[in-house]
Design an enzyme around this catalytic site. Structure first.
Site, PDB file in Angstrom:
ATOM      1  N   ASN A   1       9.639   3.141  14.893  1.00 50.43           N
ATOM      2  CA  ASN A   1       9.059   4.540  15.219  1.00 50.43           C
ATOM      3  C   ASN A   1      10.121   5.790  15.274  1.00 50.43           C
ATOM      4  O   ASN A   1      10.072   6.478  16.225  1.00 50.43           O
ATOM      5  CB  ASN A   1       8.228   4.362  16.887  1.00 50.43           C
TER       6      ASN A   1
ATOM      7  N   LYS B   1       7.055  -6.389  12.098  1.00 48.12           N
ATOM      8  CA  LYS B   1       7.417  -5.762  11.016  1.00 48.12           C
ATOM      9  C   LYS B   1       9.062  -5.572  10.950  1.00 48.12           C
ATOM     10  O   LYS B   1       9.641  -5.708  10.128  1.00 48.12           O
ATOM     11  CB  LYS B   1       7.021  -4.142  11.151  1.00 48.12           C
TER      12      LYS B   1
ATOM     13  N   ASP C   1       5.007  -1.848   6.963  1.00 48.39           N
ATOM     14  CA  ASP C   1       4.904  -0.704   8.108  1.00 48.39           C
ATOM     15  C   ASP C   1       3.726   0.329   7.497  1.00 48.39           C
ATOM     16  O   ASP C   1       2.937  -0.086   6.792  1.00 48.39           O
ATOM     17  CB  ASP C   1       6.381   0.003   7.830  1.00 48.39           C
TER      18      ASP C   1
END
Length: 278
Positions: A128, A205, A224
């Site tokens: 993120n 991921k 992703d």
């Protein structure tokens, strides 16, 4: 580039440092004045490449801390120079116009063989996050708790507090790093995705990224947001169906799923992608 500490590899093919260092697999390299500067395996290095000639200035060799043979062995492995990427590209592109176009765009990509510990903490930080900020966080972490520009060892990081990591601006990831460092000390180096998933802050991921870039698992296929887009736009798989994407990769890209993923990732992040006629 001064001659001291220099090693040279000649007749290198399927190699482009601009693509290798800019396809999301590493965060410690920067380009300045036509050459790449970075840190790998405790070595500060300058990299230049032209007409099949790869030139590397290695700080450890320059300081007399390793032999020339040891330096050559390290960089030969780091840049995956034993692998025949030409043959892999031919296999992946056979009957697949999407992959053929992606390979053309990123034909000089090679998978780096990176340190497992550094890859673990780097990709925990990456989640993120965007690449400029990831690079900044990793550099600050090295400057704050590491030595000579290197990332901190698991022994040092496991003893750190969240306050110690505050200058790195890691947010919620600081707890994951501290816990993962303790787990690394307890469990040792992970060997596969299943073992990686046991570490704090590591989901599917991130686990596949670490397996691909830090464990040499070239069959790993990280998915992703970019890969969901490319698999949807170019292969017609529903963007939220990651299971189908993984199954497609196993069927069509094996045993080179990770290499295929890098070609596709580079393609969608560096080119305006239109679906080729199939």
């Amino acid at each position: 580039m001064s001659s001291k500490g220099i090693i040279v590899f000649n007749d290198i093919t399927d190699f482009d440092p601009d693509q290798i260092f800019d396809c999301g697999q590493c965060f410690r390299w920067e380009k300045e004045a036509g050459s790449w500067h970075g840190i790998a395996g405790g070595r500060h290095a300058d990299i230049e490449f032209a007409e099949g000639r790869l030139t590397i200035r290695d700080s450890m060799l320059e300081a007399g801390l390793c032999t020339r043979a040891e330096a050559r062995k390290f960089w030969h492995n780091y840049f995956d120079l034993d692998r025949d990427y030409g043959a892999i590209k031919r296999k992946l592109s056979r009957g697949d116009k999407v992959m053929k176009a992606a390979i053309k765009e990123g034909s000089g990509i090679r998978i780096l063989n990176q340190d497992p510990w550094e890859t673990l903490i780097s990709f925990i930080i990456s989640q993120n996050n965007n690449i400029p900020r990831i690079k900044g966080c990793i550099k600050t972490l090295a400057d704050t708790l590491g030595e000579n520009g290197n990332l901190p060892t698991p022994q040092i990081l496991a003893k750190a507090s969240r306050e110690d990591l505050a200058p790195c601006r890691l947010g919620y990831r600081d707890r994951y790093l501290i816990e993962a460092a303790g787990q690394f000390l307890e469990w040792g180096k992970p060997e596969n995705v299943d073992e990686l998933l046991k570490f704090s802050g590591v989901g599917p991921k991130v686990a596949n990224c670490i397996a691909l870039f830090g464990l040499g698992r070239i069959d790993s296929f990280p998915i992703d947001v970019w890969m969901r887009r490319v698999m949807n736009r170019l292969y017609g798989i529903a963007e939220n169906d990651t299971k189908e994407m993984a199954a497609f990769a196993r069927e069509h890209f094996a045993p080179y799923g990770g290499i295929a993923q890098q070609y596709l990732f580079y393609y969608i992040t560096h080119k305006t992608v239109d679906k080729p006629s199939i």
